[in-house]
Design a protein around this motif. Sequence first.
Motif, PDB file in Angstrom:
ATOM      1  N   LYS A   1      13.530 103.273  46.242  1.00 20.00           N
ATOM      2  CA  LYS A   1      14.825 103.394  46.916  1.00 20.00           C
ATOM      3  C   LYS A   1      15.307 104.843  46.912  1.00 20.00           C
ATOM      4  CE  LYS A   1      16.579  98.691  46.533  1.00 20.00           C
ATOM      5  NZ  LYS A   1      17.709  97.824  46.134  1.00 20.00           N
TER       6      LYS A   1
ATOM      7  N   GLU B   1      14.197  98.677  57.922  1.00 21.39           N
ATOM      8  CA  GLU B   1      15.616  98.659  58.284  1.00 21.39           C
ATOM      9  C   GLU B   1      16.339  99.949  57.927  1.00 21.39           C
ATOM     10  OE1 GLU B   1      17.301  96.314  59.977  1.00 21.39           O
ATOM     11  OE2 GLU B   1      15.363  95.325  60.249  1.00 21.39           O
ATOM     12  N   THR B   2      15.944 100.599  56.832  1.00 18.15           N
ATOM     13  CA  THR B   2      16.775 101.677  56.293  1.00 18.15           C
ATOM     14  C   THR B   2      16.217 103.082  56.454  1.00 18.15           C
ATOM     15  OG1 THR B   2      15.812 101.384  54.083  1.00 18.15           O
ATOM     16  CG2 THR B   2      17.801 100.124  54.594  1.00 18.15           C
TER      17      THR B   2
ATOM     18  N   ARG C   1       9.615  95.490  50.043  1.00 14.45           N
ATOM     19  CA  ARG C   1      10.002  96.895  50.216  1.00 14.45           C
ATOM     20  C   ARG C   1       9.771  97.369  51.646  1.00 14.45           C
ATOM     21  NH1 ARG C   1       7.596  99.878  44.780  1.00 14.45           N
ATOM     22  NH2 ARG C   1       8.627  98.514  43.232  1.00 14.45           N
TER      23      ARG C   1
ATOM     24  N   GLU D   1      12.590  96.285  53.841  1.00 18.52           N
ATOM     25  CA  GLU D   1      13.796  97.110  53.696  1.00 18.52           C
ATOM     26  C   GLU D   1      13.600  98.497  54.290  1.00 18.52           C
ATOM     27  OE1 GLU D   1      17.032  98.577  50.350  1.00 18.52           O
ATOM     28  OE2 GLU D   1      15.888  96.726  50.069  1.00 18.52           O
TER      29      GLU D   1
END
Length: 522
Positions: free
Chosen positions: A438, A468-469, A462, A465
């Motif tokens: 992260k 998306e990020t 992971r 995510e």
Amino acid sequence: MTTFSKIAPYVNEPFTDFTKEENKQAMRAAVAKVKSELGREYPLYIGAESIATDAKITSINPGNVDEVIGYVSKADQALAEQAMQAALNTFETWKKVSPRARAEYLLKAAKLMRERKLEFSALMILESGKNYVEADVDTAEAIDFMEFYAREMIRLSVINETLPLAKIAGEDNFISYIPLGVGVIIPPWNFPLAICVGMTTAAIVSGNTVLLKPASTTPVIAYKFVSLMQEVGLPAGVINFIPGSGAEVGDYLTTHPKTRFISFTGSKEVGLHINKLAAETAPGQIWIKRVIAEMGGKDGIIVDETANLDAAAAAIVASAFGFQGQKCSAASRAIVVESVYEQVAGKVIALTEQLQVGLPEENFPVGPVIDQASFNRILEYIEVGKQEGTLLTGGGKAAGNGYYIRPTVFGEVSGKARIMQEEIFGPVLALAKAKDWKDAIAIYNDTEFGLTGSYFSTSEERIAEALETVHCGNLYINRKCTGALVGVHPFGGFNMSGTDSKAGGYDYLLLFTQAKLRSRKI
């Protein structure tokens, strides 16, 4: 009813396999042929006129600076105005040519370029410093753009059949996509054929006429493309070829009241300058100019502790040092979770030190950077990097009669360091250590750019995510962050990477058109 009949389905142009000796020999022969034609003079094309000027742009071989590729006539503001008038006059007839007929010019040009693929690639090897594979990919992409945009224009011309409007009683409603007008095309030097061809053909197949101002370091390959379009019978004045100074010709045309759009690929600084000039309304201007800009990136590859570390390291090195890092998609940052940082760094160093630097015509993996200004700027960044991180390999000039720099890797670099924040556009890679995956995403996103990125992991949670990020226009999972294919990976980024346009995508031609509703009571 208009259909796609007689046009084969779109398929990406295959790359040449240079592991085969016959293909290597064929490329060497093509390079020899191009070298026999060096030093020629090339004119402007304005309307139906071929114009030679006293002022010339001298194109040199960045890998052998004693070798002149050619002398290209240089436009001034008076010639730029002449080209504008030619484009305006031609637009009145070109816009009435059917989309199908306009597409046919691109398909014919693609066929001829395919037949002469090695010759176009050989010229790029000498003029831009690409090795065999990089030049071959560039030419293949140019062919792809013409093939793809030809089909896209036909699709848009029948959009009402494929995507009908809602029906109401008593009316017949139809959407058509009509051209904008005269546009200024300002392509970059790093993909001097592919991007030049893509930007130009997207505009003209949509029914616009253009003023093409190629990069001053690679004008000869642009001339060869324009000559090819003449050979297939493209009407005079659709493409007006006007190499010249950005400050003199580029700014003049950007601020011209009759310029309808500017399509630009290059640095953030120049792109913002163009956007600012275009935003001002000139006397006599009756529209808001459209700016289509791709302005570079500070791209990165994220590696977490679950990843295949060998694959990640190979992707980092390929993305960082392909064409000497002179790609807006190049990975100049690698962000690695600390538990595997040392392993990845060691693998990256080992792979980097295997790269040999030398003449592109001899097909070395790493060639020169484009010119003296780039050479000086990159070396300055390397000195900055020596203060901001640990030099792991490289770090200076390489031997050769050209602009050669050793592939350079810095380790233990802070996410806030200049070499992690500023686009270098050269063979320089910064490695950063993240606390966890992260934190790695947060470091990646801490930039004003947002063009390409890669995330290496075997964790589906992971990866989901990250999809998306991680904030960029082109995000790749478990592969390198360079090498977008037309029609497969529509290309363009966020934030200071440009205007979110997607070259080689299904909405790109809409940027060169305007939708007109035709409604009739029945």
